[in-house]
Design a protein around this motif. Structure first.
Motif, PDB file in Angstrom:
ATOM      1  N   VAL A 137      11.228  -8.813   2.507  1.00 21.30           N
ATOM      2  CA  VAL A 137      11.016  -8.351   3.878  1.00 21.30           C
ATOM      3  C   VAL A 137      10.728  -6.855   3.899  1.00 21.30           C
ATOM      4  O   VAL A 137      11.053  -6.130   2.958  1.00 21.30           O
ATOM      5  N   ALA A 138      10.111  -6.408   4.998  1.00 22.38           N
ATOM      6  CA  ALA A 138       9.806  -4.992   5.171  1.00 22.38           C
ATOM      7  C   ALA A 138       9.968  -4.624   6.639  1.00 22.38           C
ATOM      8  O   ALA A 138       9.952  -5.488   7.516  1.00 22.38           O
ATOM      9  N   TYR A 139      10.089  -3.319   6.885  1.00 25.52           N
ATOM     10  CA  TYR A 139      10.403  -2.811   8.221  1.00 25.52           C
ATOM     11  C   TYR A 139       9.409  -1.710   8.607  1.00 25.52           C
ATOM     12  O   TYR A 139       9.711  -0.513   8.499  1.00 25.52           O
ATOM     13  N   PRO A 140       8.217  -2.090   9.062  1.00 27.89           N
ATOM     14  CA  PRO A 140       7.209  -1.071   9.399  1.00 27.89           C
ATOM     15  C   PRO A 140       7.668  -0.061  10.438  1.00 27.89           C
ATOM     16  O   PRO A 140       7.229   1.100  10.413  1.00 27.89           O
ATOM     17  N   GLU A 141       8.526  -0.482  11.366  1.00 26.28           N
ATOM     18  CA  GLU A 141       9.003   0.448  12.398  1.00 26.28           C
ATOM     19  C   GLU A 141      10.347   1.059  12.043  1.00 26.28           C
ATOM     20  O   GLU A 141      11.017   1.654  12.889  1.00 26.28           O
ATOM     21  N   LYS A 156       8.959  -0.695  -3.212  1.00 23.49           N
ATOM     22  CA  LYS A 156       8.156  -0.510  -4.416  1.00 23.49           C
ATOM     23  C   LYS A 156       8.899  -1.015  -5.654  1.00 23.49           C
ATOM     24  O   LYS A 156       8.286  -1.610  -6.550  1.00 23.49           O
ATOM     25  N   TRP A 157      10.209  -0.801  -5.694  1.00 21.84           N
ATOM     26  CA  TRP A 157      10.994  -1.306  -6.823  1.00 21.84           C
ATOM     27  C   TRP A 157      10.920  -2.830  -6.891  1.00 21.84           C
ATOM     28  O   TRP A 157      10.702  -3.406  -7.967  1.00 21.84           O
ATOM     29  N   PHE A 177       7.068  -3.824  18.121  1.00 26.02           N
ATOM     30  CA  PHE A 177       6.348  -3.624  19.370  1.00 26.02           C
ATOM     31  C   PHE A 177       5.099  -2.772  19.198  1.00 26.02           C
ATOM     32  O   PHE A 177       4.209  -2.797  20.039  1.00 26.02           O
ATOM     33  N   ASP A 178       5.057  -1.955  18.157  1.00 26.52           N
ATOM     34  CA  ASP A 178       4.018  -0.933  18.022  1.00 26.52           C
ATOM     35  C   ASP A 178       3.018  -1.332  16.945  1.00 26.52           C
ATOM     36  O   ASP A 178       3.258  -1.130  15.753  1.00 26.52           O
ATOM     37  N   ALA A 179       1.884  -1.894  17.363  1.00 26.84           N
ATOM     38  CA  ALA A 179       0.881  -2.356  16.400  1.00 26.84           C
ATOM     39  C   ALA A 179       0.325  -1.205  15.570  1.00 26.84           C
ATOM     40  O   ALA A 179       0.020  -1.377  14.388  1.00 26.84           O
ATOM     41  N   ASP A 180       0.203  -0.017  16.161  1.00 30.95           N
ATOM     42  CA  ASP A 180      -0.341   1.122  15.427  1.00 30.95           C
ATOM     43  C   ASP A 180       0.561   1.504  14.258  1.00 30.95           C
ATOM     44  O   ASP A 180       0.089   1.829  13.166  1.00 30.95           O
ATOM     45  N   THR A 181       1.866   1.453  14.484  1.00 33.35           N
ATOM     46  CA  THR A 181       2.814   1.756  13.409  1.00 33.35           C
ATOM     47  C   THR A 181       2.729   0.715  12.301  1.00 33.35           C
ATOM     48  O   THR A 181       2.774   1.040  11.110  1.00 33.35           O
ATOM     49  N   ILE A 186       0.810  -0.741   6.768  1.00 31.93           N
ATOM     50  CA  ILE A 186      -0.023  -1.533   5.855  1.00 31.93           C
ATOM     51  C   ILE A 186      -0.983  -0.623   5.093  1.00 31.93           C
ATOM     52  O   ILE A 186      -1.188  -0.794   3.881  1.00 31.93           O
ATOM     53  N   GLU A 187      -1.554   0.358   5.796  1.00 32.35           N
ATOM     54  CA  GLU A 187      -2.438   1.306   5.112  1.00 32.35           C
ATOM     55  C   GLU A 187      -1.704   2.036   3.989  1.00 32.35           C
ATOM     56  O   GLU A 187      -2.257   2.223   2.901  1.00 32.35           O
ATOM     57  N   GLN A 188      -0.472   2.441   4.257  1.00 34.44           N
ATOM     58  CA  GLN A 188       0.287   3.138   3.215  1.00 34.44           C
ATOM     59  C   GLN A 188       0.574   2.214   2.037  1.00 34.44           C
ATOM     60  O   GLN A 188       0.482   2.622   0.879  1.00 34.44           O
ATOM     61  N   LEU A 189       0.909   0.951   2.339  1.00 34.68           N
ATOM     62  CA  LEU A 189       1.159  -0.025   1.276  1.00 34.68           C
ATOM     63  C   LEU A 189      -0.068  -0.159   0.380  1.00 34.68           C
ATOM     64  O   LEU A 189       0.045  -0.151  -0.857  1.00 34.68           O
TER      65      LEU A 189
END
Length: 288
Positions: A137-141, A156-157, A177-181, A186-189
């Motif tokens: 799992v991941a937490y973009p916000e 990353k580990w 809630f924030d699609a931009d975030t 995803i871009e950073q990934l």
């Protein structure tokens, strides 16, 4: 490319979305069976008030309905290595899951030897049980109790560890809630060099009050500004709201970015039937 994970490409077309249920939701799942695409991955939540027997029963019903059970293993709720191995062994015997989803879990203190999913991976569970496909799992916000830098280092580990173990990996994000975030995450990934398939968490239609309660429970920030962007008022807690604005902004943003393999994960907070109907109208055309 908004396509399926590589290992699923070899098995045939991937279902356009996954969804999540608890042991108590199984009757809802059966009632909505005709509306859910065959082979849909169904994550089985690891709640503190449910037993392993309930989780295994849920997995059996999911398999019998023609869907793919994805057991969630909550590190902090496991009592011991024996507790872990007994559960995983029984699930493999009963339903042969193609993927396990390994998470930390909600409890403030671990019930046993695994304080997080990193320690669970280090325990050798992958090797002992021959697990080849893993979800994380991941937490973009962000996460209310974990710094962003620590989240990235842990992610990353895990990706590197699982690659070294020869496992395919799929990331499921927490709903937000924030699609931009989400898109920036995803871009950073991708910038970090990881082409791992991502399932973006999408909350199904539900009452504003319930949505915010789940947001607090799962650590999703919900400011007034984000609420307006998502399309609801904090003064109308009984108003029913769907993720249309979030989804439209997400799709618009993906058209302008090289986001790699993207699928979706439904959190059916307002009920499986409503959530599935919403996803059937919106997700199929995206991943077809």
């Amino acid at each position: 490319m908004y396509g399926p994970p590589m290992e699923e490409q070899h098995r045939g077309p991937a279902a356009p979305y996954a969804l999540e249920v608890t042991g108590k939701d199984i009757a809802q799942l059966e009632a909505s069976q005709a509306d859910i695409p065959a082979g849909t991955p169904v994550n089985i939540a690891f709640l503190g008030n449910e037993t392993h027997a309930q989780r295994i029963t849920a997995a059996r019903v999911i398999r019998a309905c023609g869907f793919e059970p994805v057991p969630i293993i909550s590190s902090r709720r496991l009592l011991s290595q024996q507790d872990l191995d007994t559960l995983v062994s029984e699930l493999i015997i009963e339903v042969r899951p193609k993927r396990f989803l390994l998470v930390g879990g909600d409890p403030a203190s671990p019930a046993g030897p695994y304080p997080d999913s990193l320690e669970l991976l280090r325990s050798g569970v992958i090797e002992r049980h021959g697990i080849r496909h893993v979800g994380i799992v991941a937490y973009p916000e962000g996460h209310p109790r974990i710094a962003d830098a620590a989240l990235w280092e842990a992610l990353k580990w895990k990706l590197s560890f699982l690659a070294d173990a020869g496992c395919s990996v799929e990331i499921t994000t927490q709903f937000g809630f924030d699609a931009d975030t989400v898109l920036r995450w995803i871009e950073q990934l991708r910038h970090e060099g990881f082409d791992t398939p991502v399932r973006i968490g999408v909350p199904g239609p539900t009452d504003v009050g319930k949505l915010l309660r789940f947001a607090r429970q799962f650590g999703v920030a919900a400011s007034a500004g984000i609420a307006r962007r998502y399309g609801f008022s904090l003064a109308q807690l009984v108003h029913r709201v769907g993720p249309e604005r979030f989804f439209e902004r997400l799709l618009h943003g993906m058209e302008k970015r090289d986001v790699g393999a993207i699928l979706y994960h439904l959190y059916p907070f307002g009920g499986i039937a409503d959530g599935v109907r919403w996803m059937n109208r919106h997700a199929v055309s995206v991943t077809a």
